[in-house]
Design an enzyme around this catalytic site. Sequence first.
Site, PDB file in Angstrom:
ATOM      1  N   TYR A  27      16.529   0.374   5.018  1.00 51.05           N
ATOM      2  CA  TYR A  27      16.124  -0.979   4.621  1.00 51.05           C
ATOM      3  C   TYR A  27      14.753  -1.424   5.105  1.00 51.05           C
ATOM      4  O   TYR A  27      14.243  -2.436   4.628  1.00 51.05           O
ATOM      5  CB  TYR A  27      17.178  -2.002   5.063  1.00 51.05           C
ATOM      6  CG  TYR A  27      18.400  -1.928   4.192  1.00 51.05           C
ATOM      7  CD1 TYR A  27      18.466  -2.608   2.985  1.00 51.05           C
ATOM      8  CD2 TYR A  27      19.477  -1.123   4.550  1.00 51.05           C
ATOM      9  CE1 TYR A  27      19.568  -2.515   2.162  1.00 51.05           C
ATOM     10  CE2 TYR A  27      20.595  -1.021   3.734  1.00 51.05           C
ATOM     11  CZ  TYR A  27      20.628  -1.719   2.541  1.00 51.05           C
ATOM     12  OH  TYR A  27      21.713  -1.613   1.724  1.00 51.05           O
ATOM     13  N   GLY A  29      11.084  -1.471   4.899  1.00 47.46           N
ATOM     14  CA  GLY A  29      10.125  -1.072   3.876  1.00 47.46           C
ATOM     15  C   GLY A  29      10.562  -1.667   2.551  1.00 47.46           C
ATOM     16  O   GLY A  29      11.418  -2.546   2.501  1.00 47.46           O
ATOM     17  N   GLY A  31      12.411  -2.239  -0.853  1.00 46.10           N
ATOM     18  CA  GLY A  31      13.717  -1.916  -1.403  1.00 46.10           C
ATOM     19  C   GLY A  31      14.741  -1.679  -0.314  1.00 46.10           C
ATOM     20  O   GLY A  31      14.537  -2.017   0.842  1.00 46.10           O
ATOM     21  N   HIS A  47      17.072  -9.104   7.166  1.00 45.97           N
ATOM     22  CA  HIS A  47      15.816  -9.713   6.704  1.00 45.97           C
ATOM     23  C   HIS A  47      15.739  -9.682   5.174  1.00 45.97           C
ATOM     24  O   HIS A  47      15.358 -10.672   4.545  1.00 45.97           O
ATOM     25  CB  HIS A  47      14.636  -8.964   7.327  1.00 45.97           C
ATOM     26  CG  HIS A  47      13.312  -9.594   7.077  1.00 45.97           C
ATOM     27  ND1 HIS A  47      12.375  -9.022   6.238  1.00 45.97           N
ATOM     28  CD2 HIS A  47      12.754 -10.746   7.545  1.00 45.97           C
ATOM     29  CE1 HIS A  47      11.301  -9.799   6.217  1.00 45.97           C
ATOM     30  NE2 HIS A  47      11.498 -10.845   7.000  1.00 45.97           N
ATOM     31  N   ASP A  48      16.111  -8.549   4.576  1.00 50.90           N
ATOM     32  CA  ASP A  48      16.128  -8.455   3.109  1.00 50.90           C
ATOM     33  C   ASP A  48      17.075  -9.501   2.516  1.00 50.90           C
ATOM     34  O   ASP A  48      16.747 -10.160   1.523  1.00 50.90           O
ATOM     35  CB  ASP A  48      16.564  -7.057   2.654  1.00 50.90           C
ATOM     36  CG  ASP A  48      15.509  -5.990   2.868  1.00 50.90           C
ATOM     37  OD1 ASP A  48      14.399  -6.308   3.346  1.00 50.90           O
ATOM     38  OD2 ASP A  48      15.802  -4.808   2.571  1.00 50.90           O
ATOM     39  N   ASP A  89      11.618 -14.355   9.141  1.00 49.95           N
ATOM     40  CA  ASP A  89      10.718 -13.448   9.855  1.00 49.95           C
ATOM     41  C   ASP A  89      10.944 -13.511  11.365  1.00 49.95           C
ATOM     42  O   ASP A  89      10.949 -12.487  12.049  1.00 49.95           O
ATOM     43  CB  ASP A  89       9.262 -13.772   9.516  1.00 49.95           C
ATOM     44  CG  ASP A  89       8.902 -13.446   8.074  1.00 49.95           C
ATOM     45  OD1 ASP A  89       9.720 -12.821   7.370  1.00 49.95           O
ATOM     46  OD2 ASP A  89       7.786 -13.810   7.652  1.00 49.95           O
TER      47      ASP A  89
END
EC number: 3.1.1.4
Length: 121
Positions: A27, A29, A31, A47-48, A89
Site C-alpha cells: 500500500y 506508493g 495504488g 492513509h489510502d 497525513d
Amino acid sequence: NLFQFAEMIVKMTGKNPLSSYSDYGCYCGWGGKGKPQDATDRCCFVHDCCYEKVKSCKPKLSLYSYSFQNGGIVCGDNHSCKRAVCECDRVAATCFRDNLNTYDKKYHNYPPSQCTGTEQC
C-alpha cells in the site's frame, strides 16, 4: 498535499519519504491491493482509506497549515476539507514513526503479485 506529507514523514521518522515509503509493501506508493504486509504497510493502507474518504477535497493537491510541536504534528486549519486532509497525513506520519522498530527493507519494491487477499477500509 504530497509535499507537506513528505515533510511530515521526514520530521517524524528521519527517513527519506521517496526511498523509504514510496514503494513499500502493498500500500505504500501508488495504488494498493491485498493485505498489508506489516505495521508500516498498514499505516499506508489506513492513509489510502482516509484519502478515499476525503477524495472530494483533492487530498494530493490540497494545501493546509500545520506545525510541529512537542514531537508531534498539529493541524491548524479550521476549513473542514483542509483539516481532514492534514489529519490523514498527520496520522500516517505518526504511524510511520511509531512503527520504525518493525520497518523491514524486505518490503521495498515488494512485487504486487504477492499482494493477495482483501482488506476493507
